[in-house]
Design a protein around this motif. Structure first.
Motif: not given
Length: 297
Positions: A43-51, A53-62
């Motif tokens: 399972a490869v989970f994409l960034c959320t703001p609480s993750a 190392g994700c700098h409080k951001r969601y993964a972008t579409a790109k």
């Protein structure tokens, strides 16, 4: 009555429980032997703001497209499917229906999107997970072959384990508020008080006392195929404990907190909470949650 208990790998439960020092008990962390399956996903989970190392951001579409392209281009990968946030949240609500504290701790925005990956039997799964974890936009990649959770019950596992202080223990709980009993094994008076609290736990079905000799014997039997581990472990490493079985709907948070504060108690493990946290991490990518299902002892 069906107990809410999942079969898991030993390493996964130990990691989640934050255990350090000598192995505590075979029954506390041992699970039935599992035959690994090539069908288990990564399972490869994409960034959320609480993750982390994700700098409080969601993964972008790109980033999402780049991750999918990377996974599909990996030679050992045989299938890649996308799980949306809405689908994952709906599955979470269904799985934990009736567990209000769990449901209240997770909002739809907390649940990450993910890619579920199947690989061939000869794949280097560790390498694929490591590479995925380094991709921009990935919050966490988990191999279900390493942290497998399923619905099969482990009837021999207790719902809660109350570990008692050993002689010369340096655990803070064994040195706090015990007066002359500091650094001594749990006293008779302390044990009586602990049992009195255990017997008043709402929903308690049964409990049993496991002394050091029994714990060590169970440990040796459970890990008979690991000679190095067995030879490095002594009976004195195994703390005595009380094993508790409770009704599936019982809330163990309050009893756990009370027992943790009692003189003579080294630590308390809420097995259902630990396994729930493993499930939330491995299946839903949730490892940093609101109050309600945080600490498990």
């Amino acid at each position: 009555m069906k107990r809410w208990s999942w079969r898991v790998t030993v390493a996964a439960v130990v990691a989640l429980s934050g255990m350090t020092g000598p192995v505590v008990s075979a029954e506390a962390v041992h699970a039935p032997e599992i035959n690994f399956s090539d069908d288990w996903e990564i399972a490869v989970f994409l960034c959320t703001p609480s993750a982390y190392g994700c700098h409080k951001r969601y993964a972008t579409a790109k980033q999402r497209r780049d991750i999918e392209t990377f996974l599909q281009a990996t030679p050992e990968v045989t299938e890649v499917r996308f799980v949306s946030r809405a689908a994952a949240y709906a599955n979470f609500r269904q799985e934990f229906a009736g567990q209000q504290k769990v449901l209240a701790s997770v909002h739809a925005k907390d649940v990450p999107e993910s890619f579920r990956v199947r690989v061939s039997g000869v794949a280097d799964r560790t390498r694929i997970v490591a590479l995925a974890n380094r991709r921009p936009g990935v919050g966490l990649a988990v191999d279900h072959a390493d942290s497998h959770v399923d619905g099969a019950a482990a009837p021999q596992a207790s719902d809660m384990s109350v570990f008692l202080c050993e002689k010369d223990s340096f655990k803070p709980a064994c040195l706090r508020g015990r007066g002359k009993a500091n650094k001594s094994a749990v006293t008779v008076k302390e044990r009586k008080a602990i049992v009195a609290v255990i017997e008043r736990i709402p929903g308690l079905e049964s409990y049993e006392y496991e002394d050091q000799a029994t714990a060590y014997r169970n440990f040796v039997e459970a890990y008979a195929d690991n000679e190095a581990l067995v030879s490095a472990t002594r009976m004195s490493d195994m703390p005595a404990s009380y094993r508790l079985w409770v009704q599936s709907a019982a809330d163990l948070d309050s009893p756990r907190r009370r027992l943790e504060r009692m003189a003579g108690v080294s630590q308390v493990h809420d097995s259902r909470c630990l396994l729930r946290k493993l499930r939330l991490r491995s299946e839903y990518g949730l490892w940093k949650l609101r109050s309600g299902i945080g600490g498990c002892g």
